[in-house]
Design a protein around this motif. Sequence first.
Motif, PDB file in Angstrom:
ATOM      1  N   LYS A 229      13.741   2.650  49.527  1.00 13.94           N
ATOM      2  CA  LYS A 229      12.702   1.577  49.948  1.00 13.94           C
ATOM      3  C   LYS A 229      11.404   2.037  50.028  1.00 13.94           C
ATOM      4  CE  LYS A 229      16.946  -0.452  51.896  1.00 13.94           C
ATOM      5  NZ  LYS A 229      17.532  -0.902  52.878  1.00 13.94           N
TER       6      LYS A 229
ATOM      7  N   ILE B 211       7.107   1.847  46.782  1.00  9.81           N
ATOM      8  CA  ILE B 211       5.520   0.790  46.725  1.00  9.81           C
ATOM      9  C   ILE B 211       4.932   0.950  45.595  1.00  9.81           C
ATOM     10  CG2 ILE B 211       3.771   0.921  48.529  1.00  9.81           C
ATOM     11  CD1 ILE B 211       6.079   0.570  50.314  1.00  9.81           C
TER      12      ILE B 211
ATOM     13  N   ILE C 138       2.322  -5.929  46.233  1.00 13.89           N
ATOM     14  CA  ILE C 138       3.227  -6.298  48.277  1.00 13.89           C
ATOM     15  C   ILE C 138       2.679  -7.333  48.739  1.00 13.89           C
ATOM     16  CG2 ILE C 138       4.326  -4.822  50.476  1.00 13.89           C
ATOM     17  CD1 ILE C 138       4.703  -3.423  48.025  1.00 13.89           C
TER      18      ILE C 138
ATOM     19  N   ALA D 147       6.166  -6.512  54.109  1.00 15.67           N
ATOM     20  CA  ALA D 147       6.458  -5.086  53.784  1.00 15.67           C
ATOM     21  C   ALA D 147       5.249  -4.168  53.857  1.00 15.67           C
ATOM     22  CB  ALA D 147       7.211  -5.905  52.439  1.00 15.67           C
TER      23      ALA D 147
ATOM     24  N   VAL E 135      10.031  -1.515  50.925  1.00 18.08           N
ATOM     25  CA  VAL E 135      10.601  -2.668  50.173  1.00 18.08           C
ATOM     26  C   VAL E 135      12.037  -2.949  50.005  1.00 18.08           C
ATOM     27  CG1 VAL E 135      10.084  -3.398  47.963  1.00 18.08           C
ATOM     28  CG2 VAL E 135       8.592  -3.169  49.173  1.00 18.08           C
TER      29      VAL E 135
ATOM     30  N   GLY F 121       6.998  -6.552  45.734  1.00 26.75           N
ATOM     31  CA  GLY F 121       8.062  -6.112  46.464  1.00 26.75           C
ATOM     32  C   GLY F 121       7.180  -6.678  47.841  1.00 26.75           C
ATOM     33  N   TYR F 122       9.080  -6.968  48.363  1.00 23.93           N
ATOM     34  CA  TYR F 122       9.072  -7.871  49.628  1.00 23.93           C
ATOM     35  C   TYR F 122      10.450  -6.836  51.198  1.00 23.93           C
ATOM     36  CZ  TYR F 122       7.440 -12.255  47.634  1.00 23.93           C
ATOM     37  OH  TYR F 122       6.732 -13.709  46.772  1.00 23.93           O
ATOM     38  N   ASN F 123      10.428  -7.864  51.996  1.00 22.77           N
ATOM     39  CA  ASN F 123      11.650  -6.570  52.505  1.00 22.77           C
ATOM     40  C   ASN F 123      12.329  -7.736  53.650  1.00 22.77           C
ATOM     41  OD1 ASN F 123      12.607  -5.342  55.458  1.00 22.77           O
ATOM     42  ND2 ASN F 123      11.531  -4.380  54.866  1.00 22.77           N
TER      43      ASN F 123
END
Length: 277
Positions: free
Chosen positions: A66, A70, A76, A80, A86, A99-101
């Motif tokens: 995670k 990145i 990003i 995130a 991520v 990328g997201y969280n």
Amino acid sequence: MKKWYAVIGNPIEHSMSPLMHSTWIEKEGKNASYIPVHVLPENLEAAVTSLKLLGCSGWNVTIPHKESIIPFLDEIDDTAAQMGAVNTVVRMQDGRYKGYNTDGLGFVRSLEEAVGIDHRHKSVLLIGAGGAARGIAFALKQTGYRQINIANRTISKAQAICDDLDIEAKALTLERASEDLDRYDIIIQTTAAGLNKSEFSMPIGLKRLSKTAIVADIVYNPMMTPFLKEAKRSGATIVTGLGMFIHQGALSYSYWMGSYPNAKDVEELLLRQIGGN
């Protein structure tokens, strides 16, 4: 053209993401598929390059990638980036991968679904300082929780999250957290402890756990981890990792498909698959 999605991690055989997302895809009649991909840490960059070249429409990221993924993404999301982790990657219209969280918000939704929203003023102890802990810490802060302490084997990692939170958070050793456990109203176990039963060891001792405490574990398979079993024996209210898993997945799905799926569509299916033990 049929789209395809994936989940990458190490280990990956325990993941219920393919079952969950495939169920939503089928129920919504999407022309898509979802597969698990086992990726060792040393192969992460090559795996991301391959997913891009093969035109993957998006993928989930689980332990232990995670944070380390990145640098290999094209963009990003601000949240995130702030979290430094991520768990969801989306192929944008221009072909770039962003990328997201969704871990943090997914956890908070599951916590408050289980125990309500009347606990935001209470003291929270996070156990662990990895990508999941960072995401949960930021989501708790954004939701209104302010008394957040973080315990970790490497205290500098916990301190780094506390510094970034910009609230009066404290970093603790696991030993200190165990000694002061009765001071905390909400305890959240964010490490991978419990994924492998044969190698399990309690992250902290629970002898001083308050009977009025709320104890959550982000591990969902097995659903009743040894940590939660011990907490339940102590009389605490427990929150399994299944709710977080479903809500973070639903958020990921909405980023990919543009529609938010029905969480109830998969809850009973996952309960049958995982079992309560």
